[in-house]
Design a protein around this motif. Structure first.
Motif: not given
Length: 326
Positions: A155-176
């Motif tokens: 909910v909100g996709y600014g800088r912090i959200a994008r950094l969090t998404a990068d961690i989750l994609r790279n570490a856990f292959e999460m769909e965003v």
């Protein structure tokens, strides 16, 4: 209006209204143009009469104080949020308001992931079982979940959200997926691998985890409402590391107690600190941290040194557009 202009050779006084990293204090004290009054100095009470600039952290600066500080030219906010500063009162006086919107992004993103993991693996409950002789029961891992290849919504996709998404994609292959009606189309076009969702209820209905990453404004206060929570996919894990008041706390308590929210982790509350009898704090599937998302050693140094530099620059008429709020 505050019509004072910097005078060459004139020393300016900066009041540090709360403690900040020592390296930032040293940086300010090394500037021969500045007289620095720290939070533990007896002169601190005189800031309304003597301050040309103030740096604050975790304090409110209301309109009456701003209007009373006749010499004040610059307000430096240690951190990203400026909801603790009366911006309109500062604008009326022609006072520059600065913040540090990016220096703590990594540490907040890491806490968001930490809360997701702790809630998904029921770390607090497991720790309690170990301490109270429930080792065998804890080993069953009842209710534990993985992040791996699950779907996370923002909910909100600014800088912090994008950094969090990068961690989750790279570490856990999460769909965003993300919901952010304020984000320009030009920015969305650069967000590869992110599903743009048009409504909050659709986001909650389609995700296993949701992270709230918004500033608190009149528009966002209470945004995560009972209606939104009721639309959640059963077992959804909710995390908020942005600002208190965006999530309707009584509604969240009810959704945690009776479903559909499976667990939640929050670093922020509408009232801080929350009262000991706050209904969320008694729930076994709720984790709280004390609004310390940006409080790592590394982040605190970055934030403090940045706001120290920016405040000094603004005080002597140098450009600070990158961090300027008003």
């Amino acid at each position: 209006m505050n019509d004072a202009r910097p005078v060459p050779g004139e020393r300016k006084t900066v009041f540090l209204l709360a403690s900040i990293h020592g390296d930032a204090v040293d940086l300010l004290k090394a500037d021969p143009r500045l007289d620095v009054v720290t939070w533990d100095d007896a002169r601190i009470e005189n800031w309304r009469d003597e301050a040309d600039a103030v740096i604050l952290r975790g304090l409110d600066l209301r309109g009456d104080d701003i209007r009373a500080a006749r010499r004040l030219k610059v307000i430096g906010r240690h951190g990203a949020g400026v909801d603790s500063v009366d911006i309109e009162a500062a604008r009326e006086r022609g006072i520059v308001v600065l913040n540090t919107p990016f220096e703590n992004s990594q540490s907040v993103a890491e806490l968001s992931v930490t809360l997701m993991l702790a809630a998904a693996r029921r770390v607090v409950q497991a720790h309690h079982l170990v301490r109270t002789g429930g080792w065998a029961e804890g080993r069953k891992g009842r209710g534990c979940r993985e992040l791996y290849r699950n779907r996370v919504g923002f909910v909100g996709y600014g800088r912090i959200a994008r950094l969090t998404a990068d961690i989750l994609r790279n570490a856990f292959e999460m769909e965003v997926a993300a919901y952010d009606p304020k984000l320009p189309d030009s920015v969305w076009q650069d967000q590869t691998g992110v599903t743009r969702v048009e409504s909050l209820t659709d986001l909650f209905a389609s995700c296993d985890f949701v992270s709230v990453n918004l500033p608190r404004t009149p528009e966002t206060t209470g945004l995560i409402s009972q209606q939104v929570l009721a639309a959640a996919r059963p077992g959804l894990i909710l995390v908020n590391t942005s600002r208190g008041g965006i999530v309707d706390e009584p509604a969240l308590a009810a959704a945690l107690a009776d479903g559909p929210i499976g667990a939640a982790g929050m670093d922020v509350f509408q009232q801080e600190p929350p009262s000991p009898d706050h209904p969320l704090l008694s729930l076994p599937n709720f984790i709280a941290t004390p609004h310390y998302g940006g409080a790592t050693q590394e982040s605190l140094r970055r934030v403090a040194c940045s706001i120290a530099r920016e405040t000094a620059q603004a005080l002597f008429g140098q450009a600070t557009e990158y961090y300027r709020v008003a």
